[in-house]
Design a protein around this motif. Sequence first.
Motif, PDB file in Angstrom:
ATOM      1  N   GLY A 251     -25.913  -8.722  28.833  1.00  2.63           N
ATOM      2  CA  GLY A 251     -25.561 -10.057  29.318  1.00  2.63           C
ATOM      3  C   GLY A 251     -26.673 -11.059  29.099  1.00  2.63           C
ATOM      4  O   GLY A 251     -26.439 -12.193  28.667  1.00  2.63           O
TER       5      GLY A 251
ATOM      6  N   VAL B 134     -16.652 -11.580  35.565  1.00  5.79           N
ATOM      7  CA  VAL B 134     -17.339 -10.365  35.120  1.00  5.79           C
ATOM      8  C   VAL B 134     -18.308  -9.898  36.199  1.00  5.79           C
ATOM      9  O   VAL B 134     -18.396  -8.709  36.502  1.00  5.79           O
TER      10      VAL B 134
ATOM     11  N   PHE C 215     -25.296  -3.456  31.183  1.00  4.67           N
ATOM     12  CA  PHE C 215     -24.584  -4.657  31.613  1.00  4.67           C
ATOM     13  C   PHE C 215     -25.538  -5.847  31.700  1.00  4.67           C
ATOM     14  O   PHE C 215     -25.285  -6.914  31.129  1.00  4.67           O
ATOM     15  N   TYR C 216     -26.633  -5.667  32.420  1.00  4.31           N
ATOM     16  CA  TYR C 216     -27.573  -6.775  32.604  1.00  4.31           C
ATOM     17  C   TYR C 216     -28.313  -7.114  31.316  1.00  4.31           C
ATOM     18  O   TYR C 216     -28.471  -8.288  30.964  1.00  4.31           O
TER      19      TYR C 216
ATOM     20  N   PHE D  69     -18.141  -6.348  38.141  1.00  7.88           N
ATOM     21  CA  PHE D  69     -19.261  -5.416  38.158  1.00  7.88           C
ATOM     22  C   PHE D  69     -19.709  -5.117  39.580  1.00  7.88           C
ATOM     23  O   PHE D  69     -20.025  -3.979  39.909  1.00  7.88           O
TER      24      PHE D  69
ATOM     25  N   GLU E 164     -25.275   0.128  34.287  1.00  6.69           N
ATOM     26  CA  GLU E 164     -25.784  -1.078  34.942  1.00  6.69           C
ATOM     27  C   GLU E 164     -26.865  -1.746  34.095  1.00  6.69           C
ATOM     28  O   GLU E 164     -26.884  -2.974  33.943  1.00  6.69           O
TER      29      GLU E 164
ATOM     30  N   TYR F 188     -21.964   1.043  24.686  1.00 13.04           N
ATOM     31  CA  TYR F 188     -20.975   0.210  25.361  1.00 13.04           C
ATOM     32  C   TYR F 188     -20.666  -0.990  24.487  1.00 13.04           C
ATOM     33  O   TYR F 188     -21.536  -1.557  23.855  1.00 13.04           O
TER      34      TYR F 188
END
Length: 103
Positions: free
Chosen positions: A52, A4, A48-49, A8, A45, A102
Motif C-alpha cells: 500500500g 480496504v 498489505f502495508y 483489513f 499484514e 499476494y
Amino acid sequence: MKSVLFSFASLALVARTAISCPLTPEDTSNDTRLLNFALTLEYLEHAFYSDGLAKYDEHAFKDAGFPAWVRTRFQQIADHEASHVALLSNTLGDKAVQPCQYN
C-alpha cells in the motif's frame, strides 16, 4: 482506500481472535503449526502495508482526505509488521513457512 482499510481491520480482528484461543496441554505439539499460522498472518499484514505504501504516495493520501501524519503512521505499522515477521521467522528457524505472493 478507506474500504480496504475497513476490510483489513475486520480481517485482523478475526485473525487476532483466532490466534488468542487458549491451548490445552494436548495442543502443545501444535506449537509449530500455530506459530506458522501467526507468521502467515504477519506476512499478509506486512505485505498489505508495504504494498500500500509503495502504491500510494503522500499526495495520494492527501487526495483521499487524510491528514499528513496518516501515511507516517502506516509506515510505523509496516515497520512493526516487519519486526513481527522477523521474530516469528527467527523463532521457527528452518521450520518457518515462506511468504506467499499476494496480488
